[in-house]
Design a protein around this motif. Structure first.
Motif, PDB file in Angstrom:
ATOM      1  N   ARG A   3      -5.586   0.267 -15.269  1.00  0.00           N
ATOM      2  CA  ARG A   3      -6.219   1.471 -14.729  1.00  0.00           C
ATOM      3  C   ARG A   3      -5.903   1.651 -13.246  1.00  0.00           C
ATOM      4  N   PHE A   4      -5.425   0.586 -12.599  1.00  0.00           N
ATOM      5  CA  PHE A   4      -5.008   0.660 -11.206  1.00  0.00           C
ATOM      6  C   PHE A   4      -3.487   0.787 -11.071  1.00  0.00           C
ATOM      7  N   GLY A   5      -2.818   0.929 -12.198  1.00  0.00           N
ATOM      8  CA  GLY A   5      -1.364   1.031 -12.171  1.00  0.00           C
ATOM      9  C   GLY A   5      -0.662  -0.306 -12.091  1.00  0.00           C
ATOM     10  N   ILE A   6      -1.393  -1.409 -12.329  1.00  0.00           N
ATOM     11  CA  ILE A   6      -0.816  -2.756 -12.250  1.00  0.00           C
ATOM     12  C   ILE A   6      -0.473  -3.224 -13.655  1.00  0.00           C
ATOM     13  N   GLN A   7       0.778  -3.605 -13.862  1.00  0.00           N
ATOM     14  CA  GLN A   7       1.222  -4.054 -15.174  1.00  0.00           C
ATOM     15  C   GLN A   7       2.263  -5.163 -15.037  1.00  0.00           C
ATOM     16  N   PHE A   8       2.323  -6.012 -16.071  1.00  0.00           N
ATOM     17  CA  PHE A   8       3.400  -6.993 -16.162  1.00  0.00           C
ATOM     18  C   PHE A   8       4.541  -6.377 -16.959  1.00  0.00           C
ATOM     19  N   VAL A   9       5.765  -6.659 -16.532  1.00  0.00           N
ATOM     20  CA  VAL A   9       6.947  -6.128 -17.214  1.00  0.00           C
ATOM     21  C   VAL A   9       7.845  -7.282 -17.630  1.00  0.00           C
ATOM     22  N   ALA A  10       8.749  -6.996 -18.571  1.00  0.00           N
ATOM     23  CA  ALA A  10       9.601  -8.039 -19.139  1.00  0.00           C
ATOM     24  C   ALA A  10      10.791  -8.371 -18.259  1.00  0.00           C
ATOM     25  N   SER A  11      11.285  -7.412 -17.504  1.00  0.00           N
ATOM     26  CA  SER A  11      12.499  -7.624 -16.717  1.00  0.00           C
ATOM     27  C   SER A  11      12.209  -7.537 -15.229  1.00  0.00           C
ATOM     28  N   PRO A  12      12.751  -8.461 -14.432  1.00  0.00           N
ATOM     29  CA  PRO A  12      12.577  -8.362 -12.980  1.00  0.00           C
ATOM     30  C   PRO A  12      13.239  -7.114 -12.392  1.00  0.00           C
ATOM     31  N   ARG A  13      14.216  -6.552 -13.092  1.00  0.00           N
ATOM     32  CA  ARG A  13      14.880  -5.338 -12.598  1.00  0.00           C
ATOM     33  C   ARG A  13      13.988  -4.107 -12.735  1.00  0.00           C
ATOM     34  N   HIS A  14      12.910  -4.238 -13.498  1.00  0.00           N
ATOM     35  CA  HIS A  14      11.943  -3.153 -13.632  1.00  0.00           C
ATOM     36  C   HIS A  14      10.691  -3.424 -12.804  1.00  0.00           C
ATOM     37  N   ALA A  15      10.707  -4.487 -11.994  1.00  0.00           N
ATOM     38  CA  ALA A  15       9.510  -4.945 -11.294  1.00  0.00           C
ATOM     39  C   ALA A  15       9.558  -4.604  -9.806  1.00  0.00           C
ATOM     40  N   ASP A  16       8.360  -4.585  -9.217  1.00  0.00           N
ATOM     41  CA  ASP A  16       8.219  -4.421  -7.770  1.00  0.00           C
ATOM     42  C   ASP A  16       8.033  -5.770  -7.085  1.00  0.00           C
ATOM     43  N   GLY A  17       7.826  -6.803  -7.877  1.00  0.00           N
ATOM     44  CA  GLY A  17       7.637  -8.129  -7.323  1.00  0.00           C
ATOM     45  C   GLY A  17       7.462  -9.135  -8.439  1.00  0.00           C
ATOM     46  N   ILE A  18       7.247 -10.381  -8.069  1.00  0.00           N
ATOM     47  CA  ILE A  18       7.022 -11.438  -9.055  1.00  0.00           C
ATOM     48  C   ILE A  18       5.697 -12.131  -8.764  1.00  0.00           C
ATOM     49  N   LEU A  19       5.045 -12.557  -9.826  1.00  0.00           N
ATOM     50  CA  LEU A  19       3.815 -13.328  -9.729  1.00  0.00           C
ATOM     51  C   LEU A  19       4.116 -14.719 -10.255  1.00  0.00           C
ATOM     52  N   VAL A  20       3.997 -15.705  -9.391  1.00  0.00           N
ATOM     53  CA  VAL A  20       4.431 -17.070  -9.709  1.00  0.00           C
ATOM     54  C   VAL A  20       3.226 -17.961  -9.975  1.00  0.00           C
ATOM     55  N   ARG A  23       0.830  -1.210   0.000  1.00  0.00           N
ATOM     56  CA  ARG A  23       0.000   0.000   0.000  1.00  0.00           C
ATOM     57  C   ARG A  23       0.859   1.252   0.000  1.00  0.00           C
ATOM     58  N   LYS A  24       1.943   1.241   0.764  1.00  0.00           N
ATOM     59  CA  LYS A  24       2.793   2.420   0.908  1.00  0.00           C
ATOM     60  C   LYS A  24       3.593   2.711  -0.354  1.00  0.00           C
ATOM     61  N   TYR A  25       4.150   1.667  -0.968  1.00  0.00           N
ATOM     62  CA  TYR A  25       5.094   1.868  -2.072  1.00  0.00           C
ATOM     63  C   TYR A  25       4.513   1.615  -3.457  1.00  0.00           C
ATOM     64  N   PHE A  26       3.505   0.748  -3.573  1.00  0.00           N
ATOM     65  CA  PHE A  26       3.115   0.269  -4.892  1.00  0.00           C
ATOM     66  C   PHE A  26       1.683   0.581  -5.305  1.00  0.00           C
ATOM     67  N   LYS A  27       0.893   1.245  -4.473  1.00  0.00           N
ATOM     68  CA  LYS A  27      -0.527   1.397  -4.778  1.00  0.00           C
ATOM     69  C   LYS A  27      -0.765   2.126  -6.092  1.00  0.00           C
ATOM     70  N   ARG A  28       0.036   3.135  -6.400  1.00  0.00           N
ATOM     71  CA  ARG A  28      -0.178   3.914  -7.622  1.00  0.00           C
ATOM     72  C   ARG A  28       0.560   3.337  -8.828  1.00  0.00           C
ATOM     73  N   SER A  29       1.529   2.472  -8.576  1.00  0.00           N
ATOM     74  CA  SER A  29       2.322   1.917  -9.672  1.00  0.00           C
ATOM     75  C   SER A  29       2.899   0.581  -9.232  1.00  0.00           C
ATOM     76  N   PHE A  30       2.321  -0.500  -9.736  1.00  0.00           N
ATOM     77  CA  PHE A  30       2.698  -1.845  -9.303  1.00  0.00           C
ATOM     78  C   PHE A  30       3.098  -2.658 -10.521  1.00  0.00           C
ATOM     79  N   ARG A  31       4.385  -2.979 -10.623  1.00  0.00           N
ATOM     80  CA  ARG A  31       4.922  -3.710 -11.767  1.00  0.00           C
ATOM     81  C   ARG A  31       5.315  -5.113 -11.331  1.00  0.00           C
ATOM     82  N   LEU A  32       4.880  -6.115 -12.094  1.00  0.00           N
ATOM     83  CA  LEU A  32       5.117  -7.508 -11.749  1.00  0.00           C
ATOM     84  C   LEU A  32       5.785  -8.252 -12.895  1.00  0.00           C
ATOM     85  N   ARG A  33       6.743  -9.092 -12.538  1.00  0.00           N
ATOM     86  CA  ARG A  33       7.333 -10.031 -13.502  1.00  0.00           C
ATOM     87  C   ARG A  33       6.680 -11.380 -13.279  1.00  0.00           C
TER      88      ARG A  33
END
Length: 254
Positions: free
Chosen positions: A155-172, A119-129
């Motif tokens: 629309r909630f700022g949640i997106q999948f990204v190609a690189s883990p170095r650009h991510a806030d976490g991983i979805l397994v 909630r503190k760090y990722f609510k507005r922009s959440f990137r997942l590998r």
């Protein structure tokens, strides 16, 4: 180009209004959060014996269902003469602890999944590998659906990204096969702190139907620390979206 614009105008607005409005109607055969509604006769183990993943155990007040192992096949409902177990229409299955996935008589509905770090760090922009750790592609497909115009998790700022170095976490997804263990670990290590891990699907939560196989590590939790569990086989896109939104602290009242 004109044909594309014309088609888009005819389609109008297709994105669902959830969570600001009621969720979309679920399919007729949708099996949601299990509910223990009765007690088993003494000595009866019918539901436990028919369960393909040993997700059901006995308890003094009735059956105990581990939704982290459950495949939502409804075999237990079909065989139980006492109708002690039922599957509700409730899509809210996510939990932040493994223990919260275990359903007993009187279990709270739904489990609280708010993560203060998220909630503190990722609510507005959440990137997942996304990491498919040996999955069958069912959970992967339902995760991909969230990027379509109907669900539009962007629309909630949640997106999948190609690189883990650009991510806030991983979805397994997947049970974490022997060949994918090191890949999963290295992907997690490449994500900068603070980072989170989300396990989607019964395989990623517990190993699913492959649990205890020699080539399976029984889910993501055996390799990396998991912050959010989303059970199902596969979980409905609404179940995944609901878990992500409540994890990030979005108000979801439905």
């Amino acid at each position: 180009m004109l044909n594309i614009i014309r088609a888009r105008l005819q389609q109008k607005h297709r994105t669902i209004k959830y969570p600001d409005a009621a969720p979309p109607e679920m399919p007729e055969k949708f099996a949601g959060r299990p509910v223990v509604v009765g007690r088993c006769p003494d000595g009866c183990r019918a539901c436990q014996e028919v369960c393909p993943t040993q997700a059901i155990t006995g308890g003094p007040s009735g059956p105990v269902v581990d939704t982290g192992r459950c495949l939502f096949c409804s075999s237990c409902v079909s065989i139980c003469g006492e109708k002690a177990i039922a599957f509700s229409r409730d899509h809210r299955l996510a939990a932040v602890s493994r223990e919260s996935l275990v359903i007993r008589p009187g279990s709270p509905l739904p489990a609280d999944v708010l993560c203060e770090t998220a909630r503190k760090y990722f609510k507005r922009s959440f990137r997942l590998r996304q990491v498919s750790a040996g999955g069958c592609n069912a959970c992967e497909a339902d995760c991909n659906v969230l990027g379509t115009p109907v669900w539009d998790m962007g629309r909630f700022g949640i997106q999948f990204v190609a690189s883990p170095r650009h991510a806030d976490g991983i979805l397994v997804t997947g049970p974490v096969t022997g060949n994918m263990r090191e890949a999963l670990l290295k992907t997690w290590e490449a994500v900068p702190d603070p980072r989170v891990v989300i396990a989607v699907g019964s395989c990623a939560v517990s190993g699913g139907p492959y649990r205890d196989h020699a080539e399976v590590h029984n889910g993501a939790g055996s390799v990396v620390p998991v912050d959010l569990f989303v059970p199902g086989c596969p979980p409905h896109p609404l179940t995944i979206l609901d878990g992500l939104l409540r994890f990030l602290g979005y108000p979801v009242t439905w």
